[in-house]
Design an enzyme around this catalytic site. Structure first.
Site, mmCIF file in Angstrom:
data_model
loop_
_atom_site.group_PDB
_atom_site.id
_atom_site.type_symbol
_atom_site.label_atom_id
_atom_site.label_comp_id
_atom_site.label_asym_id
_atom_site.label_seq_id
_atom_site.Cartn_x
_atom_site.Cartn_y
_atom_site.Cartn_z
ATOM 1 N N CYS A 19 27.447 26.485 -19.579
ATOM 2 C CA CYS A 19 27.313 25.357 -18.664
ATOM 3 C C CYS A 19 28.243 24.257 -19.134
ATOM 4 O O CYS A 19 28.734 24.297 -20.259
ATOM 5 C CB CYS A 19 25.883 24.847 -18.596
ATOM 6 S SG CYS A 19 25.585 23.930 -17.056
ATOM 7 N N CYS A 65 26.670 19.569 -14.493
ATOM 8 C CA CYS A 65 26.929 20.962 -14.859
ATOM 9 C C CYS A 65 28.226 21.495 -14.255
ATOM 10 O O CYS A 65 28.594 22.651 -14.471
ATOM 11 C CB CYS A 65 25.748 21.837 -14.424
ATOM 12 S SG CYS A 65 24.183 21.311 -15.158
ATOM 13 N N SER A 109 11.692 23.483 -22.491
ATOM 14 C CA SER A 109 11.352 22.462 -23.488
ATOM 15 C C SER A 109 10.089 21.675 -23.134
ATOM 16 O O SER A 109 9.263 21.411 -24.007
ATOM 17 C CB SER A 109 12.532 21.508 -23.649
ATOM 18 O OG SER A 109 12.881 20.932 -22.414
ATOM 19 N N ARG A 113 17.159 17.813 -22.593
ATOM 20 C CA ARG A 113 18.296 16.914 -22.342
ATOM 21 C C ARG A 113 18.386 15.853 -23.423
ATOM 22 O O ARG A 113 19.487 15.471 -23.824
ATOM 23 C CB ARG A 113 18.173 16.275 -20.955
ATOM 24 C CG ARG A 113 18.373 17.312 -19.850
ATOM 25 C CD ARG A 113 18.282 16.683 -18.476
ATOM 26 N NE ARG A 113 18.214 17.738 -17.461
ATOM 27 C CZ ARG A 113 17.835 17.554 -16.212
ATOM 28 N NH1 ARG A 113 17.497 16.333 -15.799
ATOM 29 N NH2 ARG A 113 17.783 18.560 -15.361
ATOM 30 N N LYS A 172 13.350 30.037 -14.099
ATOM 31 C CA LYS A 172 13.252 28.902 -15.007
ATOM 32 C C LYS A 172 12.839 27.657 -14.241
ATOM 33 O O LYS A 172 13.433 27.378 -13.206
ATOM 34 C CB LYS A 172 14.623 28.686 -15.665
ATOM 35 C CG LYS A 172 14.710 27.482 -16.563
ATOM 36 C CD LYS A 172 16.131 27.236 -17.016
ATOM 37 C CE LYS A 172 16.130 26.008 -17.911
ATOM 38 N NZ LYS A 172 17.444 25.646 -18.368
ATOM 39 N N LYS A 179 16.865 28.843 -10.903
ATOM 40 C CA LYS A 179 16.677 27.696 -11.797
ATOM 41 C C LYS A 179 16.343 26.479 -10.950
ATOM 42 O O LYS A 179 17.133 26.067 -10.100
ATOM 43 C CB LYS A 179 17.944 27.460 -12.619
ATOM 44 C CG LYS A 179 17.835 26.239 -13.535
ATOM 45 C CD LYS A 179 19.038 26.062 -14.432
ATOM 46 C CE LYS A 179 18.902 24.829 -15.299
ATOM 47 N NZ LYS A 179 20.039 24.662 -16.216
ATOM 48 N N ARG A 186 20.231 16.516 -10.615
ATOM 49 C CA ARG A 186 20.772 17.856 -10.410
ATOM 50 C C ARG A 186 20.254 18.538 -9.130
ATOM 51 O O ARG A 186 20.365 19.748 -8.981
ATOM 52 C CB ARG A 186 20.423 18.737 -11.615
ATOM 53 C CG ARG A 186 20.847 18.191 -12.984
ATOM 54 C CD ARG A 186 21.210 19.325 -13.925
ATOM 55 N NE ARG A 186 21.207 18.973 -15.337
ATOM 56 C CZ ARG A 186 22.132 18.247 -15.955
ATOM 57 N NH1 ARG A 186 23.146 17.746 -15.267
ATOM 58 N NH2 ARG A 186 22.044 18.030 -17.256
ATOM 59 N N CYS A 190 27.385 20.794 -18.801
ATOM 60 C CA CYS A 190 26.738 19.472 -18.892
ATOM 61 C C CYS A 190 26.737 18.843 -20.284
ATOM 62 O O CYS A 190 26.821 17.621 -20.401
ATOM 63 C CB CYS A 190 25.329 19.520 -18.322
ATOM 64 S SG CYS A 190 24.278 20.816 -18.977
ATOM 65 N N GLU A 232 18.657 33.816 -4.061
ATOM 66 C CA GLU A 232 19.466 33.547 -5.260
ATOM 67 C C GLU A 232 19.617 34.815 -6.102
ATOM 68 O O GLU A 232 20.700 35.122 -6.602
ATOM 69 C CB GLU A 232 18.820 32.436 -6.110
ATOM 70 C CG GLU A 232 18.964 31.034 -5.555
ATOM 71 C CD GLU A 232 20.378 30.471 -5.756
ATOM 72 O OE1 GLU A 232 21.235 31.167 -6.298
ATOM 73 O OE2 GLU A 232 20.600 29.306 -5.341
HETATM 74 C C1 PBG Z 1 21.874 23.132 -19.119
HETATM 75 C C2 PBG Z 1 20.540 23.647 -19.489
HETATM 76 C C3 PBG Z 1 19.309 22.993 -19.357
HETATM 77 C C4 PBG Z 1 18.367 23.831 -19.933
HETATM 78 C C5 PBG Z 1 19.029 24.980 -20.360
HETATM 79 N N1 PBG Z 1 20.372 24.859 -20.055
HETATM 80 C C6 PBG Z 1 18.977 21.653 -18.853
HETATM 81 C C7 PBG Z 1 19.346 21.248 -17.494
HETATM 82 O O1 PBG Z 1 19.635 22.060 -16.605
HETATM 83 O O2 PBG Z 1 19.375 20.032 -17.307
HETATM 84 C C8 PBG Z 1 16.901 23.517 -20.070
HETATM 85 C C9 PBG Z 1 16.220 24.183 -21.204
HETATM 86 C C10 PBG Z 1 14.927 23.589 -21.574
HETATM 87 O O3 PBG Z 1 14.446 22.598 -20.972
HETATM 88 O O4 PBG Z 1 14.338 24.117 -22.522
HETATM 89 N N2 PBG Z 1 22.346 23.546 -17.892
HETATM 90 ZN ZN ZN Z 2 24.155 22.279 -17.244
#
Ligand code: PBG
Ligand code: ZN
Length: 333
Positions: free
Chosen positions: A123, A133, A284, A215, A258, A205, A227, A125, A243
């Site tokens: 990614c 992203c 997370s 983040r 996710k 996602k 996002r 970001c 998707e």
């Molecule tokens: C980045 C990414 C994110 C996560 C994994 N890859 C955050 C987002 O999309 O802002 C989240 C993982 C987590 O919260 O444990 N694209």
């Molecule tokens: Zn990202």
């Protein structure tokens, strides 16, 4: 007295009976550990992640040592995230596809020093100055005045994937949610001879509030806007099927849902509709909610395995979870 003839409690009489009638099992092999490598950290340094109790950002060396420790405890696979130097970020995420980037170095060392299956999150970001992203441009016809460019971003995501492949990664995991990225990455990998590098697509996602602790950990929040123009609306389930269909057509090797716990219905649907290995990302926020409650004494650690087993019961084959380290180091499995 014959009533009741069928007594369900017979199945629960003691742990031996419960063990042999258990329908769902959680194994160490099911767990994928997300690890943060921070470029700024030197030597054996690691720093606690405030938003994720018990988790750390690691220097290259410290992270490799921790990965080895988890491997000894039965870990089979790891997904690598990079936290680059803040001053190196730019509009087009340059440090993301550098051969000496923090993730590329971590991949090389993990492949050299462990037998883990090494996955690289793809990614932009963490590496863009604006925290989105993909690449951006001003556009008044959007919620925040900024458009996240789709087709222009694909080229950069593909460069990241190829640079991970050159470092020896086993699997690339695009988490950006641009349309067509699986196809772009598959094509670029194949053109460079990496036809055996697999793609674990973050297929469904969602634009979730549960990513907030990540983040904060990865310094990857967008500086403006959100996002929602690329990640999915949490209200949509049928869209998750579309998707996944697209990812299958484009050549994904794994599908992913996710987050996990607030989306168990989606996991079950995707399990029923597709035959690819299915990954769920226990994100997370799901981790931090439970860990914070355990720290406060509101919950016991039993809540960890109960939530992980629910994700498997819903139909997931693999689970990316920060709990992997807690579960393995405390011998919960
Ligand atoms: C980045 C990414 C994110 C996560 C994994 N890859 C955050 C987002 O999309 O802002 C989240 C993982 C987590 O919260 O444990 N694209
Ligand atoms: Zn990202």
């Amino acid at each position: 007295m014959v009533f009741p003839v069928t007594r369900m409690r017979r199945y629960r009489k003691n742990s031996k009976i419960r063990d042999i009638v258990r329908e769902t099992k959680l194994d160490k092999e099911d767990l994928i550990y997300p690890i943060f490598f921070k470029e700024e950290l030197q030597g054996d340094e690691k720093e606690p992640i405030e938003s994720m109790p018990g988790e750390y950002r690691y220097s290259l060396n410290a992270g490799i040592e921790f990965a080895k420790q988890l491997e000894e405890k039965g870990l089979k696979s790891i997904i690598v995230f990079g936290v680059p130097l803040p001053e190196s970020k730019d509009e087009v995420a340059s440090p993301d596809y550098s051969s000496t980037g923090i993730v590329q170095r971590a991949i090389r060392e993990l492949k050299k020093q462990t037998d883990l299956v090494v996955i690289g999150d793809v990614c932009l970001c963490q590496y863009t100055s604006h925290g989105h992203c993909g690449l951006i441009k001003e556009n008044d016809d959007t919620d925040d005045g900024v458009e996240i460019l789709n087709d222009e971003s694909l080229e950069y995501l593909a460069k990241v994937a190829v640079s991970y492949a050159k470092a020896g990664v086993d699997i690339v995991a695009p988490s950006d949610m641009m349309d067509g990225r699986v196809d772009a990455i598959r094509t670029a990998l194949d053109e460079n001879g990496f036809y055996n590098v697999m793609i674990m697509s973050y297929s469904a996602k969602y634009a979730s509030a549960f990513y907030e602790p990540f983040r904060a950990a990865a310094d990857s929040s967008p500086t403006h806007g959100n996002r929602k123009s690329y990640q999915m609306d949490p209200a949509n389930a049928l869209e998750a099927i579309r998707e996944c269909e697209l990812d299958v057509i484009e050549g994904a090797d794994f599908l992913m849902v996710k987050p996990a716990l607030p989306y168990l219905d989606i996991i079950k649907t995707i399990r029923e509709e597709f035959t690819l290995p299915l990954v769920s990302y226990n994100v997370s926020g799901e981790y931090s909610m439970i860990m914070a409650a355990i720290e406060k004494g509101f919950l016991t650690e039993n809540a960890i395995l109960e939530s992980l087993i629910s994700i498997k019961r819903a139909g997931s084959d693999l689970i990316i979870t920060n709990f992997a380290s807690y579960v393995l180091l405390n011998d919960l499995l």
